[in-house]
Design a protein around this motif. Structure first.
Motif, PDB file in Angstrom:
ATOM      1  N   GLY A  40       0.788  -1.293   0.073  1.00  7.24           N
ATOM      2  CA  GLY A  40       0.060  -0.086  -0.178  1.00  7.24           C
ATOM      3  C   GLY A  40       0.821   1.290   0.032  1.00  7.24           C
ATOM      4  O   GLY A  40       0.254   2.321  -0.008  1.00  7.24           O
ATOM      5  N   CYS A  41       2.236   1.168  -0.247  1.00  9.39           N
ATOM      6  CA  CYS A  41       2.991   2.389  -0.164  1.00  9.39           C
ATOM      7  C   CYS A  41       3.075   3.091  -1.277  1.00  9.39           C
ATOM      8  O   CYS A  41       3.618   4.148  -1.543  1.00  9.39           O
ATOM      9  CB  CYS A  41       4.430   2.081   0.523  1.00  9.39           C
ATOM     10  SG  CYS A  41       5.451   1.093  -0.812  1.00  9.39           S
ATOM     11  N   GLY A  42       2.693   2.485  -2.336  1.00 13.38           N
ATOM     12  CA  GLY A  42       2.464   3.312  -3.725  1.00 13.38           C
ATOM     13  C   GLY A  42       3.351   2.735  -4.859  1.00 13.38           C
ATOM     14  O   GLY A  42       3.646   3.593  -5.835  1.00 13.38           O
ATOM     15  N   LYS A  43       4.120   1.658  -4.491  1.00 13.15           N
ATOM     16  CA  LYS A  43       5.081   1.030  -5.519  1.00 13.15           C
ATOM     17  C   LYS A  43       4.449   0.773  -6.819  1.00 13.15           C
ATOM     18  O   LYS A  43       4.853   1.051  -7.874  1.00 13.15           O
ATOM     19  CB  LYS A  43       5.901  -0.269  -5.145  1.00 13.15           C
ATOM     20  CG  LYS A  43       6.219  -0.363  -3.660  1.00 13.15           C
ATOM     21  CD  LYS A  43       6.702  -1.569  -3.140  1.00 13.15           C
ATOM     22  CE  LYS A  43       5.674  -2.693  -2.910  1.00 13.15           C
ATOM     23  NZ  LYS A  43       4.791  -2.541  -1.566  1.00 13.15           N
ATOM     24  N   SER A  44       3.361  -0.078  -6.769  1.00 13.95           N
ATOM     25  CA  SER A  44       2.568  -0.483  -8.136  1.00 13.95           C
ATOM     26  C   SER A  44       2.082   0.584  -8.703  1.00 13.95           C
ATOM     27  O   SER A  44       2.223   0.535  -9.906  1.00 13.95           O
ATOM     28  CB  SER A  44       1.548  -1.399  -7.543  1.00 13.95           C
ATOM     29  OG  SER A  44       2.272  -2.460  -7.087  1.00 13.95           O
ATOM     30  N   THR A  45       1.510   1.710  -7.743  1.00 14.17           N
ATOM     31  CA  THR A  45       0.972   2.969  -8.731  1.00 14.17           C
ATOM     32  C   THR A  45       1.980   3.580  -9.549  1.00 14.17           C
ATOM     33  O   THR A  45       1.935   3.867 -10.630  1.00 14.17           O
ATOM     34  CB  THR A  45       0.384   3.838  -7.520  1.00 14.17           C
ATOM     35  OG1 THR A  45      -0.732   3.121  -6.819  1.00 14.17           O
ATOM     36  CG2 THR A  45      -0.153   4.809  -8.254  1.00 14.17           C
TER      37      THR A  45
HETATM   38  P1  ADP Z   1       1.531  -1.159  -3.179  1.00 15.39           P
HETATM   39  O1  ADP Z   1       2.008  -1.556  -4.669  1.00 15.39           O
HETATM   40  O2  ADP Z   1       2.773  -0.502  -2.544  1.00 15.39           O
HETATM   41  O3  ADP Z   1       1.340  -2.139  -2.447  1.00 15.39           O
HETATM   42  P2  ADP Z   1      -0.176   0.413  -4.371  1.00 15.39           P
HETATM   43  O4  ADP Z   1       0.365   1.363  -5.304  1.00 15.39           O
HETATM   44  O5  ADP Z   1      -0.960  -0.825  -5.231  1.00 15.39           O
HETATM   45  O6  ADP Z   1       0.712  -0.096  -3.235  1.00 15.39           O
HETATM   46  O7  ADP Z   1      -1.309   1.521  -3.676  1.00 15.39           O
HETATM   47  C1  ADP Z   1      -1.104   2.447  -3.032  1.00 15.39           C
HETATM   48  C2  ADP Z   1      -2.310   2.971  -2.400  1.00 15.39           C
HETATM   49  O8  ADP Z   1      -3.350   3.497  -3.340  1.00 15.39           O
HETATM   50  C3  ADP Z   1      -3.082   2.094  -1.264  1.00 15.39           C
HETATM   51  O9  ADP Z   1      -3.433   2.720  -0.306  1.00 15.39           O
HETATM   52  C4  ADP Z   1      -4.151   1.699  -2.191  1.00 15.39           C
HETATM   53  O10 ADP Z   1      -5.208   1.187  -1.402  1.00 15.39           O
HETATM   54  C5  ADP Z   1      -4.324   2.862  -3.281  1.00 15.39           C
HETATM   55  N1  ADP Z   1      -5.158   2.743  -4.463  1.00 15.39           N
HETATM   56  C6  ADP Z   1      -4.654   1.711  -5.467  1.00 15.39           C
HETATM   57  N2  ADP Z   1      -5.193   1.435  -6.478  1.00 15.39           N
HETATM   58  C7  ADP Z   1      -6.465   2.498  -6.196  1.00 15.39           C
HETATM   59  C8  ADP Z   1      -7.387   3.129  -6.755  1.00 15.39           C
HETATM   60  N3  ADP Z   1      -7.935   2.575  -8.142  1.00 15.39           N
HETATM   61  N4  ADP Z   1      -8.369   3.832  -6.213  1.00 15.39           N
HETATM   62  C9  ADP Z   1      -8.259   4.283  -5.056  1.00 15.39           C
HETATM   63  N5  ADP Z   1      -7.249   3.898  -4.299  1.00 15.39           N
HETATM   64  C10 ADP Z   1      -5.965   3.026  -4.792  1.00 15.39           C
END
Ligand code: ADP
Length: 644
Positions: A40-45
């Motif tokens: 949930g730290c934003g890596k994948s985003t």
């Molecule tokens: P990680 O890859 O580090 O586990 P993500 O990048 O997947 O984390 O997610 C970062 C944050 O954004 C998390 O709190 C997640 O819940 C939130 N998030 C991810 N996708 C969405 C979305 N489509 N809408 C709202 N929040 C999102």
């Protein structure tokens, strides 16, 4: 060439969740970068924004010199490998790998060559006719990699590709992916929540938490110089031992005392050369961190010796981990006690429960953090300094040098804490200093000098050579010496923790609202002068208005869209970003700060304050200020997003 630049990238999801904040870094061609952090730290985003699978809310993504924000995913020359492989179950391995190339209408023999080459690299040539379901997890992940390889992308993005595999296979695949990176000679960006994976694979690692970058560094720098308690605790197993503690400067060095323990010792001053004096008063709470490998059951290994009580020992075969506590009475111990300590030792060591043992601690490898911010208090390149100084007859004695105080700093005789940012220091000037050497801090050479007993650290610009001379010290010894200057306009004076003279800030801040107006302008249309309506953008601060240059307004709109009209906007500018002028925003003069040659005015506009240099020929009645827009950083204040 596939270098990437991420400039102040943000992601705000439609539900308002801010997943990525101000992500900035440069990735060189052929680097292996790992994004690591808890779920949930934003890596994948961040990875998905690079891939083009997610819109970028604000900021700029540049790949190979081209801005990619609005380029479609398929045109970015990037291949992505996912955790769940995403293979087509009804297709053979060969077909899965060839599929993307067929869509691109590559000639059949070229597809065949590429698929076979990739299968060879990955050691899956004999499985080409099999279906994914006939293969193991590791083999399937190889196929997913193969599908990416055949595309010969500029950048490989890998999102937790090994987390579906068992521990043994993960270790083997880790090594294979590293080998693959060497073979393919392309840029890899790899996402994982596993710090061991990050440390073993990355040339550089980006540690993230709650959408913010914590530290970007090489594996060894993350281990040796964690920038905060989070990074210190995240990197290394078992986790670093942390203690609430106090530091105190004494005649013989620094006294370090861990709260509620028998740990109280004196360490050499040189281990604390980068620690700000404010932490050395014996009262300010800090956190001391020691890795379990820097504590030894050999009480003679390190100079500092103490006792602890053993709770239990875990023998892991290659090593033992001893769980112990500084509380010597078993009754005092609680689970998750703040005084517990884990010690790594050679395997086979045996202790009775509650046995009191002698241990020694390696103080050179102790980490120190602010108890409140949890940031390191010994940064590799200190941001600011606080040094003791004395004022007598308006002469300040500090860093072994005397300075005649300008009117702005003039104050009563007495002892003061003299504070200044590192930017106030430069080479050449009236301060004599001993040159102690240089260290490399993330590619920047940092010189260490000592002036009046205080260690100071100055970054050197590329190619900068410091003028040094050799000074004899006794018959045989000699030291290198140099000179420094201290820019007094950045100096603050404090008495008993209270600021009595304020420095000029490094950065001005101005908050207002952006508005647009249609205005009539005379323009030549078909050879005739006509009044045409044109859109202009303005920043209003209280009752005052300044026009925003077109190119800046364009950038703001691109980043923030319509939000820029709705929210408060903050300009951050250097001291030279605001100029006194005949026209512009009217401001009220609060104070004149006279530094002799340089004079500044502190003025208030609406609810804020800004500082500007007074040109020598400027009369000072009512002042107007002009914004130097090029070089300004602009933030959406409500969302804290950098727009420009
Ligand atoms: P990680 O890859 O580090 O586990 P993500 O990048 O997947 O984390 O997610 C970062 C944050 O954004 C998390 O709190 C997640 O819940 C939130 N998030 C991810 N996708 C969405 C979305 N489509 N809408 C709202 N929040 C999102």
């Amino acid at each position: 060439m596939a270098e990437l630049k991420l400039n102040h990238i943000y992601k705000v999801y439609p539900n308002g969740h801010k997943a990525v904040n101000d992500f900035s870094m440069e990735i060189e061609d052929k680097e292996f970068i790992v994004f690591v952090g808890p779920s949930g730290c934003g890596k994948s985003t961040t990875l998905r924004m690079i891939a083009g699978l997610e819109d970028i809310t604000a900021g700029e993504l540049i790949i190979g010199g081209e801005v990619m924000n609005y380029v479609e995913a398929k045109d970015r020359d990037i291949a992505m490998v996912f955790q769940n492989y995403a293979l087509y179950p009804h297709m053979s391995v060969y077909e899965n790998m060839a599929f993307g190339l067929r869509l691109r209408k590559l000639p059949k023999d070229e597809i065949d060559r590429k698929v076979k080459e990739a299968a060879e690299i990955l050691g899956i040539s004999e499985y080409l006719n099999k279906k994914p379901k006939e293969m193991s997890g590791g083999q399937r992940q190889r196929v997913a990699l193969g599908r990416a390889i055949v595309r010969e992308p500029k950048v490989f993005l890998l999102d937790e590709p090994l987390s579906n595999l068992d521990a043994k296979l993960r270790t083997a695949m880790r090594a294979e992916i590293s080998k693959l990176h060497k073979k393919l000679k392309t840029t890899f960006i790899y996402v994982t929540h596993d710090q061991v994976e990050a440390m073993t694979m990355g040339t550089r690692i980006v540690v993230m938490k709650d959408g913010f970058i914590q530290q970007i560094d090489s594996p060894s720098n993350l281990y040796n110089y964690p920038c905060n308690k989070f990074v210190a605790g995240f990197i290394g197993t078992p986790q670093m031992n942390f203690y609430n503690a106090k530091l105190e400067k004494t005649d013989s060095g620094i006294r370090v005392a861990f709260d509620d323990t028998n740990v109280d010792f004196s360490a050499p001053l040189k281990y604390f050369s980068k620690v700000d004096e404010i932490y050395l008063d014996g009262k300010r709470p800090i956190i001391a961190g020691i890795r379990s490998e820097h504590v030894s059951v050999d009480s003679k290994l390190y100079p500092f010796k103490t006792k602890c009580r053993v709770s239990y020992v875990e023998d892991l075969g290659v090593e033992s981990q001893i769980y112990a506590d500084f509380a010597l009475n078993a009754e005092d111990a609680v689970i998750e006690s703040p005084t517990k300590i884990i010690i790594k030792s050679p395997p086979g060591i045996k202790y009775e429960p509650d046995e009191i043992i002698d241990i020694s601690i390696d103080l050179k490898n102790m980490h120190l953090f602010d108890a409140e911010t949890e940031n390191t208090i010994a940064p590799r390149l200190p941001e600011s300094y606080g040094v003791n100084g004395t004022v007598k007859n308006n002469v300040l004695k500090v860093l072994g040098t005397e300075f005649a105080l300008p009117a702005a700093l003039s104050c009563e005789d007495g002892e003061y804490e003299v504070r200044f940012p590192r930017q106030a220091l430069s080479f050449g000037g009236s301060i004599s200093a001993v040159y102690c050497g240089e260290e490399d801090v993330n590619g920047v050479k940092v010189a260490e000098v000592n002036a009046g007993g205080k260690s100071l650290f100055l970054p050197l610009s590329e190619g900068e050579a410091v003028e040094k001379t050799v000074k004899r010290k006794g018959k045989t010894a000699s030291v290198e010496v140099c000179t420094l200057s201290l820019d007094l306009k950045y100096v603050s004076l404090l008495k008993d923790g209270e600021t009595v003279r304020t420095a000029m800030p490094l950065c001005n801040s101005l908050v207002g609202k952006v508005v647009k107006k249609k205005i009539a302008v005379a323009r030549e249309v078909n050879g005739k002068m006509k009044n045409v309506k044109e859109l202009r953008y303005y920043l209003t601060v209280g009752e005052e208005t300044a026009e925003i240059p077109e190119h800046i307004a364009e950038k703001m709109l691109k980043s923030g869209g319509k939000n820029i009209f709705r929210d408060l906007t903050e300009l951050r500018l250097g001291l030279d970003g605001i100029k006194l002028s005949q026209s512009g925003i009217t401001a009220n003069v609060e104070r004149i700060a006279d530094y002799g040659k340089d004079k500044f005015v502190e003025c208030s506009i609406a609810t804020g304050k800004v500082f500007a240099q007074i040109p020598s020929d400027c009369p000072l009645d009512a002042v107007k200020i002009e914004i130097i827009w090029d070089g300004v950083s602009i933030y959406d204040k409500d969302f804290d997003i950098r727009l420009v």
